[in-house]
Design a protein around this motif. Structure first.
Motif, PDB file in Angstrom:
ATOM      1  N   ALA A   1      24.558  34.693  15.018  1.00  0.00           N
ATOM      2  CA  ALA A   1      24.648  34.259  16.516  1.00  0.00           C
ATOM      3  C   ALA A   1      26.142  34.783  16.986  1.00  0.00           C
ATOM      4  CB  ALA A   1      24.695  32.572  16.557  1.00  0.00           C
ATOM      5  N   ARG A   2      25.832  35.099  18.416  1.00  0.00           N
ATOM      6  CA  ARG A   2      27.040  35.849  19.199  1.00  0.00           C
ATOM      7  C   ARG A   2      27.024  35.177  20.426  1.00  0.00           C
ATOM      8  NH1 ARG A   2      24.263  40.974  19.043  1.00  0.00           N
ATOM      9  NH2 ARG A   2      22.442  39.729  19.175  1.00  0.00           N
ATOM     10  N   THR A   3      28.180  35.048  21.227  1.00  0.00           N
ATOM     11  CA  THR A   3      28.327  34.955  22.351  1.00  0.00           C
ATOM     12  C   THR A   3      28.395  36.147  23.131  1.00  0.00           C
ATOM     13  OG1 THR A   3      30.771  34.848  22.324  1.00  0.00           O
ATOM     14  CG2 THR A   3      29.619  32.687  22.149  1.00  0.00           C
ATOM     15  N   LYS A   4      28.117  35.982  24.614  1.00  0.00           N
ATOM     16  CA  LYS A   4      28.023  37.280  25.204  1.00  0.00           C
ATOM     17  C   LYS A   4      29.309  37.993  25.268  1.00  0.00           C
ATOM     18  CE  LYS A   4      28.778  36.750  29.883  1.00  0.00           C
ATOM     19  NZ  LYS A   4      28.578  36.229  31.104  1.00  0.00           N
ATOM     20  N   GLU A   5      30.468  37.292  24.979  1.00  0.00           N
ATOM     21  CA  GLU A   5      31.903  38.213  24.824  1.00  0.00           C
ATOM     22  C   GLU A   5      31.807  38.701  23.618  1.00  0.00           C
ATOM     23  OE1 GLU A   5      32.056  34.513  27.592  1.00  0.00           O
ATOM     24  OE2 GLU A   5      31.076  34.999  25.630  1.00  0.00           O
ATOM     25  N   ALA A   6      31.158  38.196  22.663  1.00  0.00           N
ATOM     26  CA  ALA A   6      31.171  38.939  21.293  1.00  0.00           C
ATOM     27  C   ALA A   6      30.031  40.173  21.328  1.00  0.00           C
ATOM     28  CB  ALA A   6      30.748  38.126  20.017  1.00  0.00           C
ATOM     29  N   LYS A   7      29.040  39.985  22.169  1.00  0.00           N
ATOM     30  CA  LYS A   7      28.092  40.933  22.157  1.00  0.00           C
ATOM     31  C   LYS A   7      28.704  42.157  23.005  1.00  0.00           C
ATOM     32  CE  LYS A   7      24.057  38.218  22.205  1.00  0.00           C
ATOM     33  NZ  LYS A   7      22.829  37.645  23.203  1.00  0.00           N
ATOM     34  N   ASN A   8      29.602  41.861  23.960  1.00  0.00           N
ATOM     35  CA  ASN A   8      30.368  42.767  24.912  1.00  0.00           C
ATOM     36  C   ASN A   8      31.317  43.713  23.966  1.00  0.00           C
ATOM     37  OD1 ASN A   8      28.904  42.255  27.014  1.00  0.00           O
ATOM     38  ND2 ASN A   8      30.290  40.899  27.926  1.00  0.00           N
ATOM     39  N   LEU A   9      31.884  43.025  22.774  1.00  0.00           N
ATOM     40  CA  LEU A   9      32.699  43.803  21.903  1.00  0.00           C
ATOM     41  C   LEU A   9      32.035  44.985  21.003  1.00  0.00           C
ATOM     42  CD1 LEU A   9      35.286  40.966  21.076  1.00  0.00           C
ATOM     43  CD2 LEU A   9      35.677  42.768  22.435  1.00  0.00           C
ATOM     44  N   GLY A  10      30.693  44.530  21.063  1.00  0.00           N
ATOM     45  CA  GLY A  10      30.060  45.347  20.140  1.00  0.00           C
ATOM     46  C   GLY A  10      29.402  44.888  18.881  1.00  0.00           C
ATOM     47  N   ILE A  11      29.661  43.740  18.823  1.00  0.00           N
ATOM     48  CA  ILE A  11      29.203  42.891  17.417  1.00  0.00           C
ATOM     49  C   ILE A  11      27.550  42.783  17.650  1.00  0.00           C
ATOM     50  CG2 ILE A  11      29.141  40.854  15.932  1.00  0.00           C
ATOM     51  CD1 ILE A  11      31.830  40.332  17.114  1.00  0.00           C
ATOM     52  N   LYS A  12      26.874  43.301  16.501  1.00  0.00           N
ATOM     53  CA  LYS A  12      25.567  43.119  16.386  1.00  0.00           C
ATOM     54  C   LYS A  12      24.984  42.370  15.489  1.00  0.00           C
ATOM     55  CE  LYS A  12      24.906  48.329  17.696  1.00  0.00           C
ATOM     56  NZ  LYS A  12      26.134  48.567  17.870  1.00  0.00           N
ATOM     57  N   MET A  13      23.776  41.809  15.609  1.00  0.00           N
ATOM     58  CA  MET A  13      23.068  40.765  14.965  1.00  0.00           C
ATOM     59  C   MET A  13      22.850  41.434  13.636  1.00  0.00           C
ATOM     60  SD  MET A  13      21.712  37.563  14.799  1.00  0.00           S
ATOM     61  CE  MET A  13      21.090  37.401  16.509  1.00  0.00           C
ATOM     62  N   GLY A  14      23.399  40.799  12.535  1.00  0.00           N
ATOM     63  CA  GLY A  14      23.498  41.269  11.297  1.00  0.00           C
ATOM     64  C   GLY A  14      24.477  42.030  10.671  1.00  0.00           C
TER      65      GLY A  14
END
Length: 419
Positions: free
Chosen positions: A41-54
């Protein structure tokens, strides 16, 4: 006209953590899988840093650009209770709610007074005020359309968390541009088969001959096509289907090499599975136990095995743990580094429906299980359990970044101090 809604909690696991720690509001937050393995699970801010599911935590945590990320171990008791609270809020606004998953629920919006968009916005506001969980709501004449509307509401910030697909002309505009893979129930393999026939958008799927859809996607595809055309095939249900099976499995925090440690773990799984049975007023008449080493480290030796037994229907903890131990002894082998184990219960039925003259539960056993459940509800899961589940339990999954269980454990509840 019948109107279905679907409400979805945004980045639910992360939002549950933020609900009790306001400092996290604008920080990137990631929740990890069992054993603190990978991002689930990732917040929008984490996704924007390039963190992908898995993404595996032991690799991405070393990246300098992720120094601001707040990492959390999975806290499932907290998430389950927060889901229950969202459900209770929704019941105050609509006549029927059908949980679809821990963070998604279908709503019966038919015949609600007033402007529907305003009612849905009021629901989102009530959920966020009460639980601090942000949500999106989509709605339409069928469940498949409501699911698609919810996806659009979440995917497009300009929708401000709401999407109405109850009008056929509005749906048509979206259908022309959305890939068929976004339809609820169309997975990667089915999308590839549809692509082979030239069906790539939802509009092409909706307008295709039903005979072609049946040939490519069987009856499921035909029903989805009808749903997307506005013909309801999937009714709202307030009663969940009875389980066909139940499992309690875990990956260990460290390799298990001793029989004593493994027996503690398997006993604990059987205890938890029995608790779930009683919570749903079910008995099990078939028990399976499995153990396995790490499939990714076969150079250490590979071994996996499973044993099963048909038994008298029961939800008694002591009976199920005894059966599980009997099965474990038949498959255990020394000399291996075990990574995972589990207990699976099948042939489930409501309590008492499978009883015969020869296996009627004693009143004493029933009273004992009720007393155990009462103590654990009051003082927390595991407060009263068989000693064979162990005390130190060094094999437990890694949870080095576990937050308090703010709503389910008295010892971990938040305290308010007045000046």
């Amino acid at each position: 006209m019948t109107i279905y809604g679907l409400i979805d909690c945004n980045s639910f696991y992360c939002s549950c953590q933020r609900a009790f720690e306001p400092r996290l509001k604008r920080l990137p937050v990631v929740v990890l899988s069992n054993n603190d393995g990978c991002a689930i699970a990732r917040t929008k801010e984490a996704k924007n840093l390039g963190i992908k599911m898995g993404d595996p935590w032991h690799i991405v945590r070393e990246q300098r650009k992720l120094s601001s990320v707040q990492w959390y171990s999975s806290n499932y008791p907290l998430y389950a209770d927060m889901s229950r609270r969202v459900y209770q809020v929704l019941l105050e606004h609509v006549p029927r709610v059908e949980p679809y998953s821990i963070d998604e629920m279908f709503l019966d919006l038919t015949g609600l007074p007033g402007i529907l968009s305003e009612r849905c916005e009021a629901m989102r506001t009530a959920v966020e005020q009460t639980t601090k969980i942000p949500t999106c709501i989509g709605w339409g004449p069928t469940k498949a359309i409501a699911k698609l509307a919810n996806y659009i509401a979440k995917d497009r910030p300009e929708m401000e968390g709401l999407c109405d697909l109850s009008d056929e002309h509005v749906r048509s505009r979206f259908y022309r541009n959305l890939p068929v893979s976004e339809v609820w129930g169309i997975g990667r393999r089915l999308a590839a088969r549809l692509d082979d026939t030239g069906i790539r958008t939802i509009a092409q799927f909706v307008n295709a001959p039903p005979a072609l859809i049946r040939k490519v996607a069987a009856i499921i595809g035909v029903r989805l096509q009808a749903e997307l055309r506005g013909e309801s095939c999937l009714q709202l249900s307030e009663i969940a289907e009875q389980r066909k099976g139940l499992a309690c499995t875990r990956s260990f925090g460290r390799p298990v090499t001793s029989y004593n440690d493994m027996s503690e773990a398997v006993t604990g799984f059987a205890v938890r599975a029995a608790e779930k049975l009683r919570a749903e007023k079910l008995d099990a008449a078939h028990v399976s136990v499995f153990i396995q080493t790490n499939r990714h480290k076969r150079d250490e030796g590979w071994y996996a095995n499973q044993a099963s037994l048909t038994c008298s229907p029961t939800s008694n903890t002591l009976a199920l743990t005894a059966i599980s131990m009997r099965l474990l002894r038949t498959i255990w082998k020394d000399g291996f580094r075990y990574a995972k184990a589990g207990v699976m219960l099948n042939d489930l039925a409501p309590v008492g429906t499978q009883n015969t003259l020869f296996n009627i539960p004693s009143e004493q056993d029933t009273a004992l299980m009720e007393a155990m459940d009462t103590v654990n509800r009051r003082f927390g899961r595991g407060a009263l359990r068989p000693l064979s589940t162990g005390i130190e339990r060094s094999w437990k999954p890694r949870q080095n970044m576990l937050s308090p269980r703010f709503t389910t454990e008295w010892q971990e509840i938040m305290e308010v101090k007045t000046l």
